[in-house]
Scaffold this active site. Structure first.
Site, PDB file in Angstrom:
ATOM      1  N   SER A   1       0.844  -1.198   0.000  1.00 13.36           N
ATOM      2  CA  SER A   1       0.000   0.000   0.000  1.00 13.36           C
ATOM      3  C   SER A   1       0.877   1.245   0.000  1.00 13.36           C
ATOM      4  O   SER A   1       2.017   1.210   0.489  1.00 13.36           O
ATOM      5  CB  SER A   1      -0.884   0.022   1.252  1.00 13.36           C
ATOM      6  OG  SER A   1      -1.491   1.290   1.405  1.00 13.36           O
TER       7      SER A   1
ATOM      8  N   TYR B   1      -0.564  -0.931  10.305  1.00 13.65           N
ATOM      9  CA  TYR B   1      -0.859  -1.250   8.900  1.00 13.65           C
ATOM     10  C   TYR B   1       0.345  -0.885   8.031  1.00 13.65           C
ATOM     11  O   TYR B   1       0.753  -1.668   7.161  1.00 13.65           O
ATOM     12  CB  TYR B   1      -2.097  -0.462   8.488  1.00 13.65           C
ATOM     13  CG  TYR B   1      -2.598  -0.668   7.074  1.00 13.65           C
ATOM     14  CD1 TYR B   1      -3.421  -1.748   6.750  1.00 13.65           C
ATOM     15  CD2 TYR B   1      -2.303   0.249   6.072  1.00 13.65           C
ATOM     16  CE1 TYR B   1      -3.919  -1.908   5.460  1.00 13.65           C
ATOM     17  CE2 TYR B   1      -2.788   0.105   4.794  1.00 13.65           C
ATOM     18  CZ  TYR B   1      -3.601  -0.974   4.484  1.00 13.65           C
ATOM     19  OH  TYR B   1      -4.100  -1.124   3.210  1.00 13.65           O
TER      20      TYR B   1
END
Ligand SMILES: NC(=O)c1ccc[n+]([C@@H]2O[C@H](COP(=O)([O-])OP(=O)(O)OC[C@H]3O[C@@H](n4cnc5c(N)ncnc54)[C@H](O)[C@@H]3O)[C@@H](O)[C@H]2O)c1
Length: 257
Positions: free
Chosen positions: A149, A164
């Site tokens: 990401s 994350y």
């Protein structure tokens, strides 16, 4: 541009493909559209059943749906065994897509949440790769595409913070290690870093927030799941056989200096 393997039909193993507006569902659809068989793995059994039926009826390729928690080795190994014992063609691609967000700020982040976020976003890709790579080696063709990401590069965002970011950065290291170790078999491994994609992952986000996220991107819109899907399937083609160990940014120009 070809999306073919050059060695006949292969099976793409796609994780996290049950959410009807999610990236994984678009990825599974695109593999089937390009003539691949698809093994669809997701933790949401009911939604997976519906998603798999849709892919099967739309494109007529072999589809196997398997309930699987990618963060759990027993569950992943059972899925790999089921694929091996099925009538599907040999596994030719692993498309790790499944992931979960983590909005907690660092000082409020519990060890339990850290472990859960890491287990799904990073360890899950490790487990899936370890379980399915032997089938790719045996089948003589292999492509691994892992989901990182933009958050791994930015160090977090509004909806997903440090745990994350760390897990998605781990995916980049994992991918480079896989690329190095399996190049001897002609197997490639690449990571994808999307910017903001128009899915339901940002639970609780308002339309105003979503518009703001789009406005911050030079392209002035969010990425479509189908645009990520095209990258997965092209990286799985014979044409992409010399691309390995890379991190593919697909972010609408977010990094234009
Ligand atoms: N949407 C974005 O803006 C964006 C941006 C960058 C990266 N990503 C990454 O892309 C991937 C897909 O995101 P999305 O937006 O489609 O999310 P989504 O929430 O729409 O879909 C996620 C899917 O993963 C499944 N899943 C969750 N935990 C699982 C587990 N333990 N085992 C198996 N399946 C599991 C869910 O059931 C769901 O079908 C994620 O890894 C996410 O981190 C998303």
């Amino acid at each position: 541009m070809s999306f073919q393997t050059g060695v006949g039909q292969r099976t793409a193993v796609v994780t996290g493909c049950a959410s009807p507006r999610g990236i994984g569902f678009a990825v599974a659809r695109r593999y089937a559209q390009e003539g691949w068989a698809v093994a669809m793995l997701d933790i949401d059994e009911a939604a997976l059943k519906i998603a798999a039926e849709k892919v099967k009826s739309e494109f007529g390729q072999p589809v196997l749906a398997m309930h699987c928690n990618i963060g759990d080795k027993t569950s992943v190994d059972a899925a790999a065994k089921a694929v091996m014992e099925s009538n599907l063609p040999p596994v030719g691609a692993i498309a790790n897509v499944a992931g979960i967000p983590s909005p907690s700020s660092f000082l409020e982040l519990s060890l339990e949440e850290w472990n859960r976020v890491y287990a799904v976003n990073c360890t899950g890709s490790f487990l899936v790769c370890q379980a399915f790579i032997p089938q790719m080696i045996e089948g003589g063709y292999g492509r691994i595409v892992n989901m990182s990401s933009v958050t791994a590069q930015h160090g977090g965002g509004v909806f997903s913070k440090t745990s994350y970011a760390a897990a998605k950065a781990g995916v980049i290291g994992l991918t480079r290690g896989l690329a190095r170790e399996f190049a001897q078999y002609g197997i490639t491994a690449n990571a994808i870093c999307p910017g903001v994609v128009d899915t339901d992952i940002r639970v609780g986000s308002t339309p105003e927030n979503e518009a703001k996220l789009a406005e911050a991107v030079p392209m002035k819109r969010q990425c479509k799941p189908e645009e990520i899907a095209a990258l997965y399937v092209w990286l799985s083609s014979a044409d992409a056989g010399y691309i390995t160990g890379t991190t593919q940014n697909i972010n609408g120009g977010a990094y234009i200096a």
